[in-house]
Scaffold this motif. Structure first.
Motif, PDB file in Angstrom:
ATOM      1  N   LYS A 140      -2.587  10.089  10.773  1.00  0.00           N
ATOM      2  CA  LYS A 140      -2.813  11.539  10.117  1.00  0.00           C
ATOM      3  C   LYS A 140      -2.990  11.194   8.581  1.00  0.00           C
ATOM      4  O   LYS A 140      -3.886  12.072   7.888  1.00  0.00           O
ATOM      5  CB  LYS A 140      -1.703  12.699  10.364  1.00  0.00           C
ATOM      6  N   ASN A 141      -2.226  10.552   8.010  1.00  0.00           N
ATOM      7  CA  ASN A 141      -2.230  10.425   6.440  1.00  0.00           C
ATOM      8  C   ASN A 141      -2.768   9.283   5.648  1.00  0.00           C
ATOM      9  O   ASN A 141      -3.221   9.416   4.592  1.00  0.00           O
ATOM     10  CB  ASN A 141      -0.777  10.495   5.646  1.00  0.00           C
TER      11      ASN A 141
ATOM     12  N   MET B  46      -2.119   2.393   9.545  1.00  0.00           N
ATOM     13  CA  MET B  46      -1.922   2.646  11.323  1.00  0.00           C
ATOM     14  C   MET B  46      -2.697   1.124  11.902  1.00  0.00           C
ATOM     15  O   MET B  46      -2.132   0.603  12.477  1.00  0.00           O
ATOM     16  CB  MET B  46      -2.736   3.856  11.695  1.00  0.00           C
ATOM     17  N   TRP B  47      -3.970   0.859  11.137  1.00  0.00           N
ATOM     18  CA  TRP B  47      -4.720  -0.332  11.514  1.00  0.00           C
ATOM     19  C   TRP B  47      -3.680  -1.440  11.225  1.00  0.00           C
ATOM     20  O   TRP B  47      -3.704  -2.584  12.041  1.00  0.00           O
ATOM     21  CB  TRP B  47      -5.963  -0.574  11.178  1.00  0.00           C
TER      22      TRP B  47
ATOM     23  N   GLN C 179       3.730  11.368  -4.258  1.00  0.00           N
ATOM     24  CA  GLN C 179       5.397  10.922  -4.135  1.00  0.00           C
ATOM     25  C   GLN C 179       5.992  11.367  -2.684  1.00  0.00           C
ATOM     26  O   GLN C 179       6.693  10.595  -2.227  1.00  0.00           O
ATOM     27  CB  GLN C 179       6.197  11.383  -5.421  1.00  0.00           C
ATOM     28  N   GLN C 180       5.516  12.263  -2.298  1.00  0.00           N
ATOM     29  CA  GLN C 180       6.393  12.905  -0.923  1.00  0.00           C
ATOM     30  C   GLN C 180       5.817  12.087   0.045  1.00  0.00           C
ATOM     31  O   GLN C 180       6.677  11.571   0.747  1.00  0.00           O
ATOM     32  CB  GLN C 180       5.979  14.143  -0.473  1.00  0.00           C
ATOM     33  N   GLN C 181       4.689  11.681   0.078  1.00  0.00           N
ATOM     34  CA  GLN C 181       4.101  10.642   1.065  1.00  0.00           C
ATOM     35  C   GLN C 181       4.748   9.300   1.172  1.00  0.00           C
ATOM     36  O   GLN C 181       5.005   8.764   1.933  1.00  0.00           O
ATOM     37  CB  GLN C 181       2.680  10.410   1.116  1.00  0.00           C
ATOM     38  N   ARG C 182       4.782   8.843  -0.379  1.00  0.00           N
ATOM     39  CA  ARG C 182       5.440   7.656  -0.567  1.00  0.00           C
ATOM     40  C   ARG C 182       6.867   7.425   0.010  1.00  0.00           C
ATOM     41  O   ARG C 182       7.351   6.397   0.720  1.00  0.00           O
ATOM     42  CB  ARG C 182       5.190   7.129  -2.101  1.00  0.00           C
ATOM     43  N   MET C 183       7.480   8.588  -0.284  1.00  0.00           N
ATOM     44  CA  MET C 183       9.019   8.550   0.011  1.00  0.00           C
ATOM     45  C   MET C 183       8.906   8.514   1.431  1.00  0.00           C
ATOM     46  O   MET C 183       9.806   7.954   2.152  1.00  0.00           O
ATOM     47  CB  MET C 183       9.779   9.725  -0.696  1.00  0.00           C
TER      48      MET C 183
ATOM     49  N   LEU D 298       0.759  -0.992   0.000  1.00  0.00           N
ATOM     50  CA  LEU D 298      -0.106   0.044   0.123  1.00  0.00           C
ATOM     51  C   LEU D 298       0.879   1.200  -0.044  1.00  0.00           C
ATOM     52  O   LEU D 298       0.512   2.380  -0.519  1.00  0.00           O
ATOM     53  CB  LEU D 298      -0.926  -0.022   1.216  1.00  0.00           C
ATOM     54  N   ILE D 299       1.983   1.161   0.641  1.00  0.00           N
ATOM     55  CA  ILE D 299       2.917   2.239   0.654  1.00  0.00           C
ATOM     56  C   ILE D 299       3.295   2.622  -1.013  1.00  0.00           C
ATOM     57  O   ILE D 299       3.401   3.703  -1.373  1.00  0.00           O
ATOM     58  CB  ILE D 299       4.073   2.250   1.706  1.00  0.00           C
TER      59      ILE D 299
END
Length: 156
Positions: free
Chosen positions: A126-127, A132-133, A73-77, A66-67
């Protein structure tokens, strides 16, 4: 289930699980060392660790998929960096604890791991709440393992 038909899903799940279990192979004399330690009364039986880790690594593999498929892209990195950091600390813990038989270094390692997992969980909350789960059981297990590791350090 489009995800399950994606070959990348299976590569992530199998790879993360295999790499995670590989750390156990590097844990030379694990059973012998664990038997000679003074362990706290709340320590689970040795046979429980294997099945728990298999389940946790599968959940980590799903999380990693999922990542990798995150569009931003910023979240992924950011998530890849956190994932790799916690995975590396997790991987070397077995060598520190079982092979090196160094309870102090293993406590330092698992403490840093817990901090990174806490940051990771806060970021996911947050994102990406689903992540998280998915990583929640792992975070809880590492929290328990940290208490166990500290107890072993103090008892031995």
């Amino acid at each position: 289930m489009k995800i399950i038909k994606d070959w990348r899903f299976w590569v992530c799940v199998v790879s993360v699980t295999a790499l995670g279990l590989l750390s156990g192979i590097f844990a030379i004399n694990a059973q012998e060392y664990y038997k000679v330690l003074m362990i706290p009364v709340f320590a689970p039986p040795a046979w429980l660790f294997g099945p728990v880790w298999v389940l946790l690594y599968i959940l980590m593999g799903i999380t990693f998929y999922l990542i990798l498929t995150t569009k931003d892209q910023q979240q992924r990195m950011t998530m890849i960096s956190l994932f790799i950091a916690q995975f590396m600390l997790n991987f070397i813990w077995s060598g520190l604890f079982f092979t090196a038989q160094n309870n102090l270094l293993s406590v330092i390692d698992i403490s840093i791991l817990w901090i990174i997992l806490f940051i990771q969980q806060a970021y996911y909350m947050k994102n990406k709440p689903l992540l998280m789960w998915l990583m929640g059981p792992y975070f809880l297990w590492i929290t328990f393992a940290s208490v166990l590791n500290y107890s072993i350090l103090f008892l031995n």
